[in-house]
Design a protein around this motif. Structure first.
Motif, PDB file in Angstrom:
ATOM      1  N   UNK A 194       0.921  -1.336   0.088  1.00  0.00           N
ATOM      2  CA  UNK A 194       0.039  -0.066  -0.094  1.00  0.00           C
ATOM      3  C   UNK A 194       0.867   1.102   0.091  1.00  0.00           C
ATOM      4  N   UNK A 195       0.196   2.333  -0.045  1.00  0.00           N
ATOM      5  CA  UNK A 195       0.936   3.650   0.071  1.00  0.00           C
ATOM      6  C   UNK A 195       2.390   3.703   0.919  1.00  0.00           C
ATOM      7  N   UNK A 196       2.015   3.439   2.200  1.00  0.00           N
ATOM      8  CA  UNK A 196       2.851   3.448   3.200  1.00  0.00           C
ATOM      9  C   UNK A 196       3.231   2.349   4.324  1.00  0.00           C
ATOM     10  N   UNK A 197       2.422   1.285   3.785  1.00  0.00           N
ATOM     11  CA  UNK A 197       2.669   0.132   4.629  1.00  0.00           C
ATOM     12  C   UNK A 197       2.520  -1.214   3.746  1.00  0.00           C
ATOM     13  N   UNK A 198       3.312  -2.300   4.142  1.00  0.00           N
ATOM     14  CA  UNK A 198       2.926  -3.595   3.434  1.00  0.00           C
ATOM     15  C   UNK A 198       2.646  -4.866   4.249  1.00  0.00           C
ATOM     16  N   UNK A 199       2.204  -5.697   3.743  1.00  0.00           N
ATOM     17  CA  UNK A 199       1.526  -6.877   4.482  1.00  0.00           C
ATOM     18  C   UNK A 199       2.670  -8.098   3.834  1.00  0.00           C
ATOM     19  N   UNK A 200       3.300  -8.896   4.611  1.00  0.00           N
ATOM     20  CA  UNK A 200       3.878  -9.782   4.571  1.00  0.00           C
ATOM     21  C   UNK A 200       3.285 -11.163   4.986  1.00  0.00           C
ATOM     22  N   UNK A 201       2.901 -12.121   3.919  1.00  0.00           N
ATOM     23  CA  UNK A 201       2.468 -13.610   4.449  1.00  0.00           C
ATOM     24  C   UNK A 201       3.315 -14.524   3.618  1.00  0.00           C
ATOM     25  N   UNK A 202       3.703 -15.629   4.459  1.00  0.00           N
ATOM     26  CA  UNK A 202       4.506 -16.852   4.042  1.00  0.00           C
ATOM     27  C   UNK A 202       3.680 -18.004   4.185  1.00  0.00           C
ATOM     28  N   UNK A 211       2.529 -13.935   9.099  1.00  0.00           N
ATOM     29  CA  UNK A 211       2.180 -12.819   8.648  1.00  0.00           C
ATOM     30  C   UNK A 211       2.149 -11.673   9.564  1.00  0.00           C
ATOM     31  N   UNK A 212       2.473 -10.340   8.802  1.00  0.00           N
ATOM     32  CA  UNK A 212       2.575  -9.213   9.499  1.00  0.00           C
ATOM     33  C   UNK A 212       2.425  -7.970   8.506  1.00  0.00           C
ATOM     34  N   UNK A 213       2.328  -6.893   9.222  1.00  0.00           N
ATOM     35  CA  UNK A 213       2.094  -5.602   8.549  1.00  0.00           C
ATOM     36  C   UNK A 213       3.286  -4.663   8.977  1.00  0.00           C
ATOM     37  N   UNK A 214       3.963  -3.905   7.906  1.00  0.00           N
ATOM     38  CA  UNK A 214       4.925  -2.727   8.346  1.00  0.00           C
ATOM     39  C   UNK A 214       4.683  -1.437   7.950  1.00  0.00           C
ATOM     40  N   UNK A 215       4.808  -0.512   8.509  1.00  0.00           N
ATOM     41  CA  UNK A 215       4.692   0.845   7.956  1.00  0.00           C
ATOM     42  C   UNK A 215       6.235   1.221   7.449  1.00  0.00           C
ATOM     43  N   UNK A 216       6.333   2.235   6.264  1.00  0.00           N
ATOM     44  CA  UNK A 216       7.441   2.417   5.920  1.00  0.00           C
ATOM     45  C   UNK A 216       7.245   3.933   5.237  1.00  0.00           C
ATOM     46  N   UNK A 217       8.240   4.634   5.252  1.00  0.00           N
ATOM     47  CA  UNK A 217       8.433   5.744   4.775  1.00  0.00           C
ATOM     48  C   UNK A 217       9.309   5.994   3.316  1.00  0.00           C
ATOM     49  N   UNK A 218      10.233   4.997   3.437  1.00  0.00           N
ATOM     50  CA  UNK A 218      11.155   5.010   2.404  1.00  0.00           C
ATOM     51  C   UNK A 218      11.535   3.476   1.673  1.00  0.00           C
ATOM     52  N   UNK A 219      12.163   3.370   0.644  1.00  0.00           N
ATOM     53  CA  UNK A 219      12.366   1.962   0.082  1.00  0.00           C
ATOM     54  C   UNK A 219      13.331   1.151   0.904  1.00  0.00           C
ATOM     55  N   UNK A 220      14.343   2.223   1.675  1.00  0.00           N
ATOM     56  CA  UNK A 220      15.251   1.553   2.418  1.00  0.00           C
ATOM     57  C   UNK A 220      14.404   0.963   3.609  1.00  0.00           C
ATOM     58  N   UNK A 221      13.409   1.683   4.068  1.00  0.00           N
ATOM     59  CA  UNK A 221      12.624   1.028   5.239  1.00  0.00           C
ATOM     60  C   UNK A 221      11.892  -0.139   4.828  1.00  0.00           C
ATOM     61  N   UNK A 222      11.341  -0.078   3.717  1.00  0.00           N
ATOM     62  CA  UNK A 222      10.748  -1.167   3.251  1.00  0.00           C
ATOM     63  C   UNK A 222      11.637  -2.463   3.064  1.00  0.00           C
ATOM     64  N   UNK A 223      12.780  -2.336   2.506  1.00  0.00           N
ATOM     65  CA  UNK A 223      13.751  -3.402   2.459  1.00  0.00           C
ATOM     66  C   UNK A 223      14.332  -3.831   3.624  1.00  0.00           C
ATOM     67  N   UNK A 224      14.437  -3.064   4.786  1.00  0.00           N
ATOM     68  CA  UNK A 224      15.123  -3.408   5.946  1.00  0.00           C
ATOM     69  C   UNK A 224      13.973  -4.148   6.610  1.00  0.00           C
ATOM     70  N   UNK A 245       1.767  -8.131  -4.562  1.00  0.00           N
ATOM     71  CA  UNK A 245       0.546  -7.568  -5.164  1.00  0.00           C
ATOM     72  C   UNK A 245       0.226  -6.070  -4.849  1.00  0.00           C
ATOM     73  N   UNK A 246      -0.922  -5.547  -5.043  1.00  0.00           N
ATOM     74  CA  UNK A 246      -1.076  -4.130  -4.582  1.00  0.00           C
ATOM     75  C   UNK A 246      -0.094  -3.048  -5.246  1.00  0.00           C
ATOM     76  N   UNK A 247       0.156  -1.924  -4.595  1.00  0.00           N
ATOM     77  CA  UNK A 247       0.613  -0.698  -5.146  1.00  0.00           C
ATOM     78  C   UNK A 247       2.275  -0.764  -5.423  1.00  0.00           C
ATOM     79  N   UNK A 248       2.503  -1.533  -6.210  1.00  0.00           N
ATOM     80  CA  UNK A 248       4.042  -1.620  -6.680  1.00  0.00           C
ATOM     81  C   UNK A 248       3.867  -1.989  -8.191  1.00  0.00           C
ATOM     82  N   UNK A 249       4.853  -1.447  -8.946  1.00  0.00           N
ATOM     83  CA  UNK A 249       4.922  -1.646 -10.365  1.00  0.00           C
ATOM     84  C   UNK A 249       6.389  -2.124 -10.836  1.00  0.00           C
ATOM     85  N   UNK A 250       6.673  -2.583 -11.760  1.00  0.00           N
ATOM     86  CA  UNK A 250       7.838  -3.069 -12.124  1.00  0.00           C
ATOM     87  C   UNK A 250       8.975  -2.159 -12.348  1.00  0.00           C
ATOM     88  N   UNK A 251       8.720  -0.789 -12.673  1.00  0.00           N
ATOM     89  CA  UNK A 251       9.606   0.285 -12.611  1.00  0.00           C
ATOM     90  C   UNK A 251       9.802   1.043 -11.341  1.00  0.00           C
TER      91      UNK A 251
END
Length: 291
Positions: A194-202, A211-224, A245-251
């Motif tokens: 999503x715009x400022x968070x992502x869900x991870x399901x394994x 399963x968990x959800x994480x807030x992020x402000x930058x791509x570095x947060x996301x990757x961490x 899935x969701x708000x992420x594109x190849x570019x």
């Protein structure tokens, strides 16, 4: 979860609208049995209309706010304005389904679950308020409950306008769809952005592993957060298959940085026929439109 009417005390701009282009108001008027599904978040909301006789999604629209709303009360103001102006939301529907997208949740296995302890379970993960109304979804496939805080003022608004309706947490819907559609026995990671968070399901062997959800402000947060979770789960980034899935594109920057660290990155595409009419990739809006 069915609605319980609860009273609690507690700059609008549409950035993007995506609709099914070839469905006119007149076309929808010819369908007598319509269902409405709405997904709410503080960043906006989207909805789809389903022909109940064919189970086909016949209309979809998404509203994205320029700024994240600071509270459910602020969100309600935007929702009311859109409902008053959006003619597709003013029809008679056979059923209403609301989905709340937020990080205010925790999943508890059935064998440890007691309804009177719902607030205590949540307080392990988030800080609840005395005025919070707490609900839970039963996820039968994993024999667990998803305990969460719905936006009760939105519930009240929907009840006043439509009467009785059903509602769930977005992660409940996401997990149910993944478990229903997965065919692989291998450990697989699914990331809903999503715009400022992502869900991870394994999932492994068709069972939920994490399963968990994480807030992020930058791509570095996301990757961490993603790599930290993989490390804790002892997941090898060279071997794990990842689906976005969701708000992420190849570019997008998020995909590019993920691809630097994870060998097998993919998009989980929906087979929903409505995407033939939408100007958006098939992995987006998976909560509402994923099949």
């Amino acid at each position: 979860m069915k609605l319980q009417l609860v009273v609690t005390g507690h700059r609008f701009m549409i950035k993007k609208i995506v609709v099914k282009k070839n469905n006119t108001i007149r076309f929808l008027e010819n369908i007598k049995d319509l269902d409405l599904s709405i997904q709410f978040s503080l960043n906006g909301f989207s909805f789809c209309i389903t022909d109940n006789s064919t189970k086909e999604n016949v209309y979809f629209s998404e509203f994205s706010f320029e700024e994240k709303q600071s509270s459910p009360e602020e969100l309600l103001k935007k929702v009311e304005e859109i409902f008053n102006s959006e003619i597709h939301l003013q029809k008679d529907f056979s059923s209403i389904n609301a989905i709340y997208q937020n990080h205010l949740f925790t999943i508890v296995p059935n064998k440890y679950f007691k309804e009177e302890n719902c607030k205590d379970y949540l307080n392990f993960n988030i800080k609840t308020l005395a005025t919070d109304f707490i609900a839970y979804d039963d996820i039968e496939a994993i024999e667990a409950k998803n305990i969460y805080v719905p936006y009760v003022n939105i519930n009240n608004y929907l009840y006043q306008n439509f009467g009785e309706f059903e509602y769930k947490h977005h992660l409940t819907v996401y997990i149910q769809k993944l478990l229903k559609n997965t065919t692989s026995e291998e450990k697989t990671a699914y990331i809903n952005v999503a715009k400022d968070h992502f869900d991870l399901v394994v999932i492994e062997h068709k069972k939920l592993i994490f399963s968990n959800s994480f807030s992020f402000l930058s791509k570095e947060d996301f990757m961490y957060y993603l790599l930290f979770s993989f490390e804790q789960l002892k997941i090898d980034t060279e071997k794990i298959k990842v689906y976005f899935t969701g708000a992420i594109l190849l570019e997008s920057d998020l995909y590019k940085i993920a691809y630097k660290y994870i060998r097998d990155c993919n998009f989980l595409e929906s087979n929903n026929p409505i995407f033939k009419e939408l100007n958006t990739p098939k992995h987006t809006n998976y909560i509402l439109l994923g099949t």
